[in-house]
Design an enzyme around this catalytic site. Structure first.
Site, PDB file in Angstrom:
ATOM      1  N   THR A  92      -6.393   9.203   9.314  1.00  0.00           N
ATOM      2  CA  THR A  92      -5.838   7.983   8.745  1.00  0.00           C
ATOM      3  C   THR A  92      -5.728   6.868   9.778  1.00  0.00           C
ATOM      4  OG1 THR A  92      -3.656   8.871   9.241  1.00  0.00           O
ATOM      5  CG2 THR A  92      -4.456   9.167   6.989  1.00  0.00           C
ATOM      6  N   GLY A 108      -6.214   3.785  11.634  1.00  0.00           N
ATOM      7  CA  GLY A 108      -6.946   2.533  11.440  1.00  0.00           C
ATOM      8  C   GLY A 108      -7.219   2.165   9.990  1.00  0.00           C
ATOM      9  N   THR A 109      -6.681   2.932   9.038  1.00  0.00           N
ATOM     10  CA  THR A 109      -6.953   2.619   7.621  1.00  0.00           C
ATOM     11  C   THR A 109      -6.455   1.208   7.258  1.00  0.00           C
ATOM     12  OG1 THR A 109      -4.958   3.861   7.097  1.00  0.00           O
ATOM     13  CG2 THR A 109      -7.029   4.941   6.609  1.00  0.00           C
ATOM     14  N   GLY A 110      -5.275   0.834   7.760  1.00  0.00           N
ATOM     15  CA  GLY A 110      -4.715  -0.481   7.443  1.00  0.00           C
ATOM     16  C   GLY A 110      -5.567  -1.597   8.011  1.00  0.00           C
ATOM     17  N   CYS A 111      -6.044  -1.395   9.240  1.00  0.00           N
ATOM     18  CA  CYS A 111      -6.891  -2.406   9.885  1.00  0.00           C
ATOM     19  C   CYS A 111      -8.181  -2.582   9.098  1.00  0.00           C
ATOM     20  CB  CYS A 111      -7.251  -1.978  11.317  1.00  0.00           C
ATOM     21  SG  CYS A 111      -5.832  -1.644  12.358  1.00  0.00           S
ATOM     22  N   LYS A 130       0.836  -1.205   0.000  1.00  0.00           N
ATOM     23  CA  LYS A 130       0.000   0.000   0.000  1.00  0.00           C
ATOM     24  C   LYS A 130       0.869   1.252   0.000  1.00  0.00           C
ATOM     25  CE  LYS A 130      -1.450  -1.573   3.818  1.00  0.00           C
ATOM     26  NZ  LYS A 130      -2.088  -1.731   5.130  1.00  0.00           N
TER      27      LYS A 130
HETATM   28  O1  PXL Z   1      -2.958   0.680  12.620  1.00  0.00           O
HETATM   29  C1  PXL Z   1      -2.074  -0.191  13.219  1.00  0.00           C
HETATM   30  C2  PXL Z   1      -2.573  -0.667  14.547  1.00  0.00           C
HETATM   31  C3  PXL Z   1      -3.116  -1.915  14.652  1.00  0.00           C
HETATM   32  N1  PXL Z   1      -3.572  -2.419  15.808  1.00  0.00           N
HETATM   33  C4  PXL Z   1      -3.519  -1.712  16.931  1.00  0.00           C
HETATM   34  C5  PXL Z   1      -3.003  -0.438  16.907  1.00  0.00           C
HETATM   35  C6  PXL Z   1      -2.515   0.107  15.681  1.00  0.00           C
HETATM   36  C7  PXL Z   1      -1.988   1.452  15.627  1.00  0.00           C
HETATM   37  O2  PXL Z   1      -2.011   2.216  16.528  1.00  0.00           O
HETATM   38  O3  PXL Z   1      -2.961   0.257  18.029  1.00  0.00           O
HETATM   39  C8  PXL Z   1      -4.036  -2.274  18.206  1.00  0.00           C
END
Ligand code: PXL
Length: 268
Positions: free
Chosen positions: A217, A219-222, A180
């Site tokens: 942005t 949490g976008t990856g999650c 990404k």
């Molecule tokens: O976005 C990555 C991420 C994933 N999981 C947890 C996070 C973070 C970023 O802060 O805290 C629990």
């Protein structure tokens, strides 16, 4: 007259808890639900954070992770599984063992390495275990550029660096790698496009969306990897799942609630 309710596919996330709700299992569960999947969550770590940063974390034991997951696997059929923050090598080994024992096919790794604010969510030992023991079991891994660099040790500046990094990750056995943030790579193509690249042994495909200039942005990856997981659970192909998930994240960025004093969660 009784109504026949179709059972939803169950998706499981194994990830960290962000009490401010923007990232981690809360983001994953919201995304699963939005696609009509039933959410199950296994916590690996309780983090202390808000939109301005991550201040620390209490990691759970590998045994706790295993007992949380096995209780659910004993009872439900899991259609797809994703991992997020896996902070220790012991937890990663436990998850690898779980994926093998339970013969999980739709397995998505979001190789969470570092928070947006720069907090290391995983140590070097864990990173090595992630690549050596978990990548070979996955259908798709979804690193951003920085994560792809830390995983492969390749500094990614040009399209050929990107391809070398993808090839190195595919070597582990993971079948698809979505890198990404390819719009940051130096090319003569315009940079107002958010471009991600999906690599497999069959070739490369680029996915594009409007690049939205925003601080929202968190949490976008999650959310992206959870949306891919949900679409795989619904029976869609990897390519279609990535396309749908990217559209979903772009809309969520557009609809961000602009909460907090740092990087706002996105609006899912
Ligand atoms: O976005 C990555 C991420 C994933 N999981 C947890 C996070 C973070 C970023 O802060 O805290 C629990």
């Amino acid at each position: 007259m009784s109504q026949i309710i179709e059972k939803p596919p169950v998706c499981m996330t194994i990830a960290g808890l962000d009490p401010s709700g923007g990232a981690g299992v809360v983001a994953d569960v919201s995304a699963f639900s939005r696609f009509g999947c039933f959410p199950s969550m296994v916590i690996t770590s309780v983090t202390f954070q808000n939109t301005t940063g991550v201040f620390g974390a209490d990691n759970l034991s590998a045994e706790s992770v295993q007992r949380q997951a096995d209780a659910v696997f004993d009872d439900y059929e899991i259609a797809a599984l994703k991992t997020g923050m896996l902070p220790t090598a012991e937890i990663i080994k436990t998850v690898a063992d779980l994926v093998k024992r339970r013969s999980v096919e739709n397995f998505v790794i979001d190789p969470v390495v570092r928070s947006t604010s720069g907090y290391d969510l995983i140590d070097d030992d864990a990173l090595r275990a992630l690549v050596a023991e978990l990548f070979p079991l996955a259908l798709i891994a979804t690193p951003n550029l920085a994560e792809a660099e830390r995983i492969t040790g390749i500094s990614i500046e040009t399209p050929s660096d990107l391809e070398r990094a993808a090839a190195a990750m595919l070597e582990t056995g993971v079948r698809y790698v979505l890198i990404k943030g390819g719009h940051r790579i130096k090319t003569d193509v315009d940079s107002d496009i958010a471009r991600d690249h999906l690599f497999s042994r069959a070739g490369t495909q680029a996915f594009e969306a409007e690049f939205i200039e925003t601080t929202a942005t968190h949490g976008t990856g999650c959310v992206l990897s959870a949306a891919i997981t949900a679409n795989l659970a619904l029976g869609h192909s990897v390519e279609n799942s990535v396309r749908t998930a990217k559209e979903f994240v772009t809309n969520a960025i557009r609809n961000a609630p602009m909460l907090g004093h740092g990087h706002s969660p996105i609006g899912i």
